[in-house]
Write a protein that holds these residues in place. Structure first.
Motif, PDB file in Angstrom:
ATOM      1  N   ARG A 172      -3.097   0.127  -6.608  1.00 28.15           N
ATOM      2  CA  ARG A 172      -3.835   1.083  -5.941  1.00 28.15           C
ATOM      3  C   ARG A 172      -3.725   0.381  -4.381  1.00 28.15           C
ATOM      4  NH1 ARG A 172      -7.010   3.631  -9.328  1.00 28.15           N
ATOM      5  NH2 ARG A 172      -7.454   2.826 -11.229  1.00 28.15           N
ATOM      6  N   TYR A 173      -3.029   1.772  -3.696  1.00 34.28           N
ATOM      7  CA  TYR A 173      -2.209   1.553  -2.103  1.00 34.28           C
ATOM      8  C   TYR A 173      -3.012   2.796  -1.271  1.00 34.28           C
ATOM      9  CZ  TYR A 173       1.223  -1.300  -3.789  1.00 34.28           C
ATOM     10  OH  TYR A 173       2.161  -1.703  -3.963  1.00 34.28           O
ATOM     11  N   LEU A 174      -3.919   1.897  -0.299  1.00 33.70           N
ATOM     12  CA  LEU A 174      -4.695   2.822   0.608  1.00 33.70           C
ATOM     13  C   LEU A 174      -3.618   3.372   1.539  1.00 33.70           C
ATOM     14  CD1 LEU A 174      -7.991   1.177   0.824  1.00 33.70           C
ATOM     15  CD2 LEU A 174      -7.403   3.531   0.059  1.00 33.70           C
ATOM     16  N   ARG A 175      -3.528   5.145   2.268  1.00 32.19           N
ATOM     17  CA  ARG A 175      -2.673   4.849   2.935  1.00 32.19           C
ATOM     18  C   ARG A 175      -2.894   4.864   5.336  1.00 32.19           C
ATOM     19  NH1 ARG A 175       0.643  10.423   0.672  1.00 32.19           N
ATOM     20  NH2 ARG A 175       1.228   9.671  -0.670  1.00 32.19           N
ATOM     21  N   VAL A 176      -2.047   4.826   5.541  1.00 33.71           N
ATOM     22  CA  VAL A 176      -2.485   4.582   6.778  1.00 33.71           C
ATOM     23  C   VAL A 176      -1.337   5.381   7.660  1.00 33.71           C
ATOM     24  CG1 VAL A 176      -2.295   2.935   8.957  1.00 33.71           C
ATOM     25  CG2 VAL A 176      -2.785   2.396   6.571  1.00 33.71           C
ATOM     26  N   PRO A 177      -2.113   7.058   8.033  1.00 32.94           N
ATOM     27  CA  PRO A 177      -1.566   8.386   9.031  1.00 32.94           C
ATOM     28  C   PRO A 177      -0.914   6.654  10.167  1.00 32.94           C
ATOM     29  CG  PRO A 177      -3.790   8.711   8.294  1.00 32.94           C
ATOM     30  CD  PRO A 177      -3.293   7.090   7.968  1.00 32.94           C
ATOM     31  N   VAL A 178       0.215   7.195  10.729  1.00 38.75           N
ATOM     32  CA  VAL A 178       1.332   6.448  11.530  1.00 38.75           C
ATOM     33  C   VAL A 178       1.816   7.577  12.648  1.00 38.75           C
ATOM     34  CG1 VAL A 178       3.076   5.597  12.251  1.00 38.75           C
ATOM     35  CG2 VAL A 178       1.936   4.936  10.480  1.00 38.75           C
ATOM     36  N   VAL A 179       1.038   7.711  13.868  1.00 37.67           N
ATOM     37  CA  VAL A 179       1.027   8.702  14.697  1.00 37.67           C
ATOM     38  C   VAL A 179       2.110   7.909  15.935  1.00 37.67           C
ATOM     39  CG1 VAL A 179       0.580  10.380  16.592  1.00 37.67           C
ATOM     40  CG2 VAL A 179      -0.677  10.269  14.158  1.00 37.67           C
ATOM     41  N   ASP A 212     -17.993  -4.364  -1.125  1.00 34.39           N
ATOM     42  CA  ASP A 212     -17.976  -5.300   0.399  1.00 34.39           C
ATOM     43  C   ASP A 212     -16.227  -5.376  -0.322  1.00 34.39           C
ATOM     44  OD1 ASP A 212     -20.246  -6.295   0.189  1.00 34.39           O
ATOM     45  OD2 ASP A 212     -20.700  -6.314  -1.699  1.00 34.39           O
ATOM     46  N   PHE A 213     -15.778  -4.854   1.068  1.00 34.45           N
ATOM     47  CA  PHE A 213     -14.133  -4.774   1.420  1.00 34.45           C
ATOM     48  C   PHE A 213     -13.606  -5.702   2.338  1.00 34.45           C
ATOM     49  CE2 PHE A 213     -10.899  -2.433   2.798  1.00 34.45           C
ATOM     50  CZ  PHE A 213      -9.859  -1.981   1.676  1.00 34.45           C
ATOM     51  N   ASP A 214     -12.711  -6.910   1.924  1.00 31.64           N
ATOM     52  CA  ASP A 214     -11.715  -7.458   3.148  1.00 31.64           C
ATOM     53  C   ASP A 214     -10.219  -6.737   3.033  1.00 31.64           C
ATOM     54  OD1 ASP A 214     -11.696  -9.675   4.701  1.00 31.64           O
ATOM     55  OD2 ASP A 214      -9.685  -9.386   3.822  1.00 31.64           O
ATOM     56  N   VAL A 215     -11.312  -5.983   5.004  1.00 29.59           N
ATOM     57  CA  VAL A 215      -9.375  -4.941   4.738  1.00 29.59           C
ATOM     58  C   VAL A 215      -8.140  -5.699   5.118  1.00 29.59           C
ATOM     59  CG1 VAL A 215      -9.462  -4.785   7.213  1.00 29.59           C
ATOM     60  CG2 VAL A 215      -8.865  -3.482   5.814  1.00 29.59           C
ATOM     61  N   ALA A 216      -8.252  -7.319   5.470  1.00 30.50           N
ATOM     62  CA  ALA A 216      -7.531  -7.914   5.705  1.00 30.50           C
ATOM     63  C   ALA A 216      -6.549  -8.402   4.322  1.00 30.50           C
ATOM     64  CB  ALA A 216      -7.612  -9.446   6.433  1.00 30.50           C
ATOM     65  N   SER A 217      -7.320  -8.460   3.660  1.00 32.66           N
ATOM     66  CA  SER A 217      -6.645  -9.555   1.763  1.00 32.66           C
ATOM     67  C   SER A 217      -6.701  -8.175   1.288  1.00 32.66           C
ATOM     68  CB  SER A 217      -7.425 -10.634   1.921  1.00 32.66           C
ATOM     69  OG  SER A 217      -8.419 -10.236   1.299  1.00 32.66           O
ATOM     70  N   GLY A 218      -7.416  -6.977   1.707  1.00 38.98           N
ATOM     71  CA  GLY A 218      -6.928  -6.103   0.396  1.00 38.98           C
ATOM     72  C   GLY A 218      -8.128  -6.161  -0.899  1.00 38.98           C
ATOM     73  N   THR A 219      -9.245  -6.621  -1.029  1.00 41.85           N
ATOM     74  CA  THR A 219      -9.584  -7.471  -1.685  1.00 41.85           C
ATOM     75  C   THR A 219     -11.255  -6.898  -2.142  1.00 41.85           C
ATOM     76  OG1 THR A 219     -10.387  -9.907  -0.492  1.00 41.85           O
ATOM     77  CG2 THR A 219      -8.631  -9.320  -2.031  1.00 41.85           C
TER      78      THR A 219
END
Length: 296
Positions: free
Chosen positions: A278-285, A37-44
């Motif tokens: 820990r960080y998740l990357r977001v590629p930006v184009v 279970d992952f909440d992307v808005a809060s990163g929890t």
């Protein structure tokens, strides 16, 4: 041929179905496609979905030998490492996960991803069999949605991952990197060549319009008769044209970016930075015409 006992767990936020599958005689079993279970808005992160599966395993007296992934999911994070940590179950996936890692490792700068699929405990080849108690789990390579998709045939049941959905909803998309509608059609025809009474268990259900309840079990016969995209009589070229046109209309999955990064690591998050986070990357184009200089 020993038939498995099966309990399904539906995660409505991601429309994902996970399965606890075991041999009724020996009480050895596996978990297929568990959700973290992952909440992307809060990163929890939370683990109530895994807790529910492990509670059911304890209730049934099941000892878990394996966590089996059907593919590198793009719509939810895997709970496999948590199950491994709590039970000792090993994590397995199709051997073509190496192709998926080759595609996505440079996109996300994921230099820590181990070579040759080494983040997983075992890579499975088409036709290979895993013995769990008296159950024989046959691996079927069913690519198309991704290059690495596999289905698991256990007695008269097949867990089809992201190939087929319920007959009224159709089939999986093929527009992710490495996806191929021609391959998906051939994978589906392979599944539908199994005996008509074979039970098919979906990885997702999105409740087609007009249907009141979520569902995830059907049969080969039902799919051949009524699948909205690929029932008997639909040829490969017609299917591919439909699938490619439909895929062009679909939105990017909400959890695609975090899911790919975590799941290609067998559910492991990227290493912590110096601050312990820990960080998740977001590629930006930048879109054509965007002023790159002003954004530097």
């Amino acid at each position: 041929m020993t038939e498995p006992a099966i309990r399904a767990f539906f995660d409505e936020p991601t429309f994902t179905v996970s399965y606890l599958v075991w041999d009724p005689a020996t009480r050895h079993g596996v978990v297929i496609d568990p959700v973290l279970d992952f909440d992307v808005a809060s990163g929890t992160v939370d683990n109530h979905s895994v807790d529910a599966i492990l509670a059911a395993a304890a209730e049934e007296g099941v000892s878990l030998d394996w966590v089996l992934e059907t593919h590198v999911h793009a719509d939810h994070l895997s709970g496999a490492p948590l199950i491994k940590a709590r039970t000792g179950a090993r994590i397995a996936i199709g051997e073509h996960v190496r192709d998926v890692q080759t595609i996505f490792r440079p996109i996300f700068g994921a230099s820590d991803v181990k070579e040759g699929g080494g983040d997983f405990d075992r890579l499975l080849a088409d036709g290979e069999t895993i013995e769990v108690g008296d159950l024989a789990i046959e691996v079927m390579h069913t690519p198309g949605h991704t290059p690495a998709d596999v289905s698991y045939r256990i007695g008269g049941a097949v867990f089809v991952g992201d190939t087929l959905f319920m007959p009224d909803y159709g089939t999986a998309r093929c527009d992710f990197p490495g996806g191929d509608a021609h391959q998906l059609y051939r994978s589906i025809r392979r599944l539908l060549a199994l005996p008509p009474e074979t039970r098919l268990f979906m990885c997702h259900d999105y409740k087609a319009p007009g249907r009141e309840a979520f569902a995830w079990e059907t049969t080969v016969a039902d799919q051949r008769r009524a699948n909205a995209h690929v029932h008997d009589g639909i040829g490969e070229e017609a299917f591919v044209a439909m699938r490619q046109a439909r895929d062009r209309t679909l939105d990017t999955p909400r959890l695609l970016v975090p899911s790919i990064q975590v799941n290609m690591r067998a559910g492991r998050f990227p290493p912590a930075e110096a601050n312990g986070v820990r960080y998740l990357r977001v590629p930006v184009v930048l879109k054509e015409g965007a002023d790159a200089g002003s954004l530097a």
